[in-house]
Scaffold this motif. Structure first.
Motif, PDB file in Angstrom:
ATOM      1  N   SER A 163       4.068   5.118  -5.772  1.00  0.00           N
ATOM      2  CA  SER A 163       3.004   4.208  -5.318  1.00  0.00           C
ATOM      3  C   SER A 163       3.332   2.726  -5.496  1.00  0.00           C
ATOM      4  CB  SER A 163       1.668   4.529  -6.016  1.00  0.00           C
ATOM      5  OG  SER A 163       1.276   5.857  -5.726  1.00  0.00           O
ATOM      6  N   ASP A 164       4.572   2.395  -5.876  1.00  0.00           N
ATOM      7  CA  ASP A 164       4.956   0.985  -5.915  1.00  0.00           C
ATOM      8  C   ASP A 164       4.895   0.392  -4.507  1.00  0.00           C
ATOM      9  OD1 ASP A 164       5.458   0.030  -8.458  1.00  0.00           O
ATOM     10  OD2 ASP A 164       7.525   0.755  -8.532  1.00  0.00           O
ATOM     11  N   THR A 165       4.441  -0.857  -4.443  1.00  0.00           N
ATOM     12  CA  THR A 165       4.521  -1.630  -3.202  1.00  0.00           C
ATOM     13  C   THR A 165       5.563  -2.717  -3.435  1.00  0.00           C
ATOM     14  OG1 THR A 165       2.700  -3.030  -3.963  1.00  0.00           O
ATOM     15  CG2 THR A 165       2.151  -1.178  -2.514  1.00  0.00           C
ATOM     16  N   SER A 189       6.287   2.160  -0.814  1.00  0.00           N
ATOM     17  CA  SER A 189       6.420   1.344   0.400  1.00  0.00           C
ATOM     18  C   SER A 189       7.252   0.095   0.135  1.00  0.00           C
ATOM     19  CB  SER A 189       5.038   0.943   0.936  1.00  0.00           C
ATOM     20  OG  SER A 189       4.409   0.047   0.064  1.00  0.00           O
ATOM     21  N   GLU A 191       8.572  -3.516   2.139  1.00  0.00           N
ATOM     22  CA  GLU A 191       8.614  -4.455   3.258  1.00  0.00           C
ATOM     23  C   GLU A 191       9.805  -5.383   3.017  1.00  0.00           C
ATOM     24  OE1 GLU A 191       4.907  -6.485   3.658  1.00  0.00           O
ATOM     25  OE2 GLU A 191       3.764  -4.640   4.007  1.00  0.00           O
ATOM     26  N   SER A 218       6.067   7.763   1.902  1.00  0.00           N
ATOM     27  CA  SER A 218       6.921   6.591   1.673  1.00  0.00           C
ATOM     28  C   SER A 218       7.400   5.990   2.994  1.00  0.00           C
ATOM     29  CB  SER A 218       8.130   6.961   0.812  1.00  0.00           C
ATOM     30  OG  SER A 218       7.715   7.332  -0.486  1.00  0.00           O
ATOM     31  N   LYS A 239      -1.237  -9.844   1.139  1.00  0.00           N
ATOM     32  CA  LYS A 239      -1.358  -8.758   0.161  1.00  0.00           C
ATOM     33  C   LYS A 239      -0.579  -9.102  -1.103  1.00  0.00           C
ATOM     34  CE  LYS A 239       0.942  -4.959   1.180  1.00  0.00           C
ATOM     35  NZ  LYS A 239       1.499  -3.798   1.935  1.00  0.00           N
ATOM     36  N   TYR A 241       2.056  -7.479  -4.291  1.00  0.00           N
ATOM     37  CA  TYR A 241       3.118  -6.482  -4.436  1.00  0.00           C
ATOM     38  C   TYR A 241       3.371  -6.196  -5.917  1.00  0.00           C
ATOM     39  CZ  TYR A 241       3.927  -7.772   0.412  1.00  0.00           C
ATOM     40  OH  TYR A 241       3.771  -8.027   1.762  1.00  0.00           O
TER      41      TYR A 241
END
Length: 393
Positions: A163-165, A189, A191, A218, A239, A241
């Motif tokens: 669940s890390d962003t 996820s 980016e 993921s 957002k 992170y």
């Protein structure tokens, strides 16, 4: 074939110009064997064989001086060594041309941003820096002493969890993800931000082909945008992170302070920002300074570089302290093994480019020390590490 040929005749036979033959005569590569009654230069069958050698060597890049030396030395082992060296040099030229082509492609890929010449110069400079980083990675891989993949070490240090962003700034080729593909957690996820015309284009294609094999929930995305543009950060700031990565990126940026400020604003409470900074490489500097001491040459240039790098670390840590509650310095070992005095000396030049002339002047003395002391029992491992800052909110 006639026993003797004029300049025009042998030139036609070999497919060169009479002017080329005049140059080869002047340079001492191919002298006429005789002069006719009409004062014409004459050549024989052996002259044609020599001329064909000249043409062949010139075609593969030898200078006329090198060809002359080669013609004077018919020893096959020397010729073999000469050809091997020429092949190595030509491969280097090919690589340099490929790098230049890469820079042009990078510039062309950015034309949708309507760049001016200052922008183009900056794009090419950063592409060249990126290529330099690739070369350093290949070099480290060739000399790695512990056999552990570098990006596995970095991945291990990051303590990624389900669940890390993750915000990957300057994601480039994405080796952190490619080399640890099967270790990526579920519901994870990423980016990744980078510019077009860089290795991120390749990562984008790789993800399209392999995304289906990621764990459930993921995803990894590449977003093409310039991290030095305010509109990019407006998008990112939508957002927060839990993990932010900026590895091997800072040297590409024109405004380090603004970048760190922006990162701090998008890091979630309790999150971690991982960044590396080219500062004092203490363990390696210790090794080279000991070498210089024992060889008996002046090491002031080495001490000056260490002091400069230490100050860079101090200044960077002040900057981090202004934006994060705390930070830790994480040292990842990256020992390199060397098997020859030449390889050790080459590494020393890489670390002390500022002292290159002085080191070259003392090359024989330093390499003799490497052979006599450092390598007397075989290959030597130089203990090195790479520092990453882990910053927390």
């Amino acid at each position: 074939m006639k026993e003797k040929m004029t300049t025009g005749e042998i030139a036609k036979q070999a497919g060169v110009s009479p002017k080329a033959l005049r140059i080869y005569d002047e340079k001492g590569l191919l002298k006429p064997v005789d002069i006719s009654e009409g004062n014409y230069k004459l050549y024989d069958k052996n002259s044609l064989i020599i001329l064909e050698k000249i043409i062949a060597l010139k075609h593969i890049g030898f200078s006329l001086e090198e060809i002359k030396t080669n013609l004077e030395n018919d020893d096959m082992s020397a010729i073999k060594e000469l050809l091997e060296n020429q092949l190595e040099m030509m491969n280097q030229k090919i690589y340099e041309l490929q790098k230049s082509a890469g820079c042009i492609k990078s510039a062309l890929a950015r034309f949708d941003e309507n760049p001016d010449w200052d922008d183009i110069a900056d794009i090419i400079k950063k592409m060249e820096m990126s290529q330099g980083a690739d070369e350093r990675r290949w070099y480290a891989a060739d000399h790695a002493a512990d056999g552990i993949e570098w990006y596995e070490k970095i991945f291990n240090s990051m303590s990624f969890k389900e669940s890390d962003t993750v915000l990957d700034l300057g994601c480039s080729y994405g080796l952190l993800w490619r080399k640890n593909w099967k270790r990526i957690p579920s519901n994870f996820s990423v980016e990744g931000y980078d510019i077009h015309g860089n290795w991120a284009d390749d990562l984008y294609e790789y993800l399209n082909e392999n995304r289906a094999s990621l764990p459930k929930g993921s995803d990894i995305q590449v977003i093409f945008s310039n991290l030095e543009k305010s509109e990019t950060w407006e998008k990112i700031k939508a957002k927060k992170y839990s993990k932010i990565i900026a590895h091997y990126l800072l040297s590409y940026l024109n405004d380090e302070k603004t970048f760190i400020t922006n990162v701090a604003q998008v890091l979630a409470k309790g999150g971690m920002f991982s960044v590396n900074h080219y500062g004092e490489a203490a363990k390696e500097y210790n090794f080279w300074e000991k070498v210089l001491d024992e060889v008996g040459v002046d090491k002031q240039f080495a001490l000056k570089k260490r002091a400069e790098r230490r100050q860079m670390d101090t200044d960077f840590e002040v900057l981090l302290s202004e934006h994060f509650e705390r930070f830790e310095k994480i040292s990842l070992p990256c020992p390199l093994i060397f098997e020859s005095a030449e390889a050790l000396f080459d590494r020393m030049l890489k670390k002390y480019s500022e002292g290159k002339k002085y080191l070259e002047d003392n090359r024989n003395k330093i390499e003799e020390y490497f052979d006599r002391v450092v390598l007397k029992d075989g290959p030597v491992t130089v203990d090195m590490d790479s520092v990453f800052y882990h910053c927390f909110k």
